[in-house]
Design a protein around this motif. Structure first.
Motif, PDB file in Angstrom:
ATOM      1  N   ILE A  60       0.745  -1.506   0.023  1.00  0.00           N
ATOM      2  CA  ILE A  60      -0.141  -0.023  -0.411  1.00  0.00           C
ATOM      3  C   ILE A  60       0.877   0.954  -0.093  1.00  0.00           C
ATOM      4  O   ILE A  60       0.681   2.125  -0.308  1.00  0.00           O
ATOM      5  CB  ILE A  60      -0.589  -0.193   1.124  1.00  0.00           C
ATOM      6  N   LEU A  61       1.568   1.347   0.854  1.00  0.00           N
ATOM      7  CA  LEU A  61       2.979   2.095   0.803  1.00  0.00           C
ATOM      8  C   LEU A  61       3.794   2.691  -0.380  1.00  0.00           C
ATOM      9  O   LEU A  61       3.510   3.890  -0.836  1.00  0.00           O
ATOM     10  CB  LEU A  61       4.269   1.949   1.419  1.00  0.00           C
ATOM     11  N   GLN A  62       4.053   1.285  -1.036  1.00  0.00           N
ATOM     12  CA  GLN A  62       4.440   1.543  -2.367  1.00  0.00           C
ATOM     13  C   GLN A  62       3.732   2.382  -2.977  1.00  0.00           C
ATOM     14  O   GLN A  62       3.684   3.141  -3.987  1.00  0.00           O
ATOM     15  CB  GLN A  62       4.929   0.488  -2.653  1.00  0.00           C
ATOM     16  N   VAL A  63       2.498   1.672  -3.782  1.00  0.00           N
ATOM     17  CA  VAL A  63       1.200   2.083  -4.117  1.00  0.00           C
ATOM     18  C   VAL A  63       1.003   3.546  -4.532  1.00  0.00           C
ATOM     19  O   VAL A  63       0.919   4.188  -5.402  1.00  0.00           O
ATOM     20  CB  VAL A  63      -0.101   1.350  -4.121  1.00  0.00           C
ATOM     21  N   GLY A  64       1.294   3.873  -3.311  1.00  0.00           N
ATOM     22  CA  GLY A  64       1.171   5.574  -2.579  1.00  0.00           C
ATOM     23  C   GLY A  64       2.079   6.194  -2.700  1.00  0.00           C
ATOM     24  O   GLY A  64       2.008   7.794  -2.936  1.00  0.00           O
ATOM     25  N   GLY A  65       3.481   5.934  -2.912  1.00  0.00           N
ATOM     26  CA  GLY A  65       4.591   6.647  -3.155  1.00  0.00           C
ATOM     27  C   GLY A  65       4.950   7.056  -2.292  1.00  0.00           C
ATOM     28  O   GLY A  65       6.073   7.943  -2.091  1.00  0.00           O
TER      29      GLY A  65
END
Length: 223
Positions: A60-65
Motif C-alpha cells: 500500500i505504501l509503495q502504491v502511494g509512493g
C-alpha cells in the motif's frame, strides 16, 4: 503432475477458500489506506490476497509512493492498528461464514482419511478456525510468525507438508490469490486455484468457486 492416488495431504489457504473473511481484511486495509492518503482500488485489494500483514502494508505504501516516509517502528504500529480494526470485524464471524461446499469437502476428506492443514498468511488463522467451528478438521495450523518468508515464498506450504509429515509430492495446495498460487508452485506442490482463471493462470488446476471444489472434481482434473 503426479497421480491423484499419491495425494495424502490438503493444504488450505484460509481467506477466500475456507471463509469469506477476506472482506473483513479488505475493509480494515481500506480504512488504513485512506488514513495514509492512498486511494483504494480493486487492484490493490486483489494484490493483497495472500500477503502477510507487513508485506500488505508495504505494498500500500509503495502504491502511494510513501514507503520511505515511515520508520520500521511506525510501520509496525500502523499494521497493529489495522489488525485491531480487523479483529473488531472478526467478532461477527461464525460457522455460517464457511464458504459454500467447504463443510461437505472437509467432511469427505476426513472420511476418506486425508490429512488437512491451514497454510494461511494470517496470524489470526487459529482464532478464525475456532470461530468457524472447524477445529475438528484442522488440528494443525502453520504458525506464520515462525517462518522466514511468507507468500509468495514457498515457506508456508513447505512447513505445512513438514507438519503433516508428508513429502510435497503427496500434497495439494489450495489458494484463491495469485501470490498464494505462486507460493504453492514454489514449494513444488500441485496448485489448485479457486477463482478467476485469468488471475490464477499459474495454477495447475483452477475451479471458479468453492462449490466446484470436490474430491471427484479434483480427481478428474488430475486426469
Amino acid at each position: 503432475m503426479q497421480d491423484f492416488g499419491d495425494i495424502k495431504g490438503w493444504c488450505f489457504d484460509l481467506h477466500g477458500v475456507i471463509t469469506d473473511s477476506w472482506i473483513y481484511h479488505a475493509m480494515a486495509w481500506q480504512e488504513t489506506a485512506e488514513i495514509l492518503g492512498v486511494t483504494w482500488t480493486d487492484d490493490i485489494q486483489e494484490q493483497l490476497k495472500g500477503r502477510d500483514r507487513m508485506d500488505s502494508l508495504e505494498y500500500i505504501l509503495q502504491v502511494g509512493g510513501i514507503q520511505d516516509q515511515y520508520t520500521l517502528s511506525e510501520k509496525q504500529a500502523i499494521a497493529a492498528r489495522k489488525n485491531k480494526r480487523y479483529l473488531k470485524y472478526l467478532q461477527k464471524m461464525n460457522p455460517s461464514d464457511v464458504l459454500p461446499g467447504i463443510n461437505e469437502l472437509l467432511a469427505d476428506l476426513q472420511a476418506d482419511g486425508y490429512q488437512m492443514i491451514i497454510a494461511s498468511a494470517s496470524q489470526n488463522a487459529p482464532l478464525e478456525i475456532e470461530k468457524l467451528g472447524l477445529t475438528k478438521y484442522f488440528t494443525k495450523v502453520v504458525d506464520v510468525t515462525q517462518l522466514a518468508h511468507n507468500k509468495p515464498a514457498p515457506d508456508v506450504f513447505l512447513k505445512a507438508a513438514e507438519m503433516l509429515e508428508l513429502d510435497v509430492s503427496e500434497c495439494v495446495g489450495i489458494d484463491d490469490g495469485l501470490v498464494g498460487v505462486q507460493s504453492i508452485n514454489a514449494a513444488n506442490m500441485v496448485s489448485i486455484g479457486v477463482g478467476d482463471q485469468q488471475i490464477l493462470h499459474e495454477a495447475d488446476i483452477v475451479f471458479p468457486s468453492t462449490t466446484d471444489l470436490t474430491i471427484a472434481n479434483v480427481r478428474q482434473a488430475f486426469k
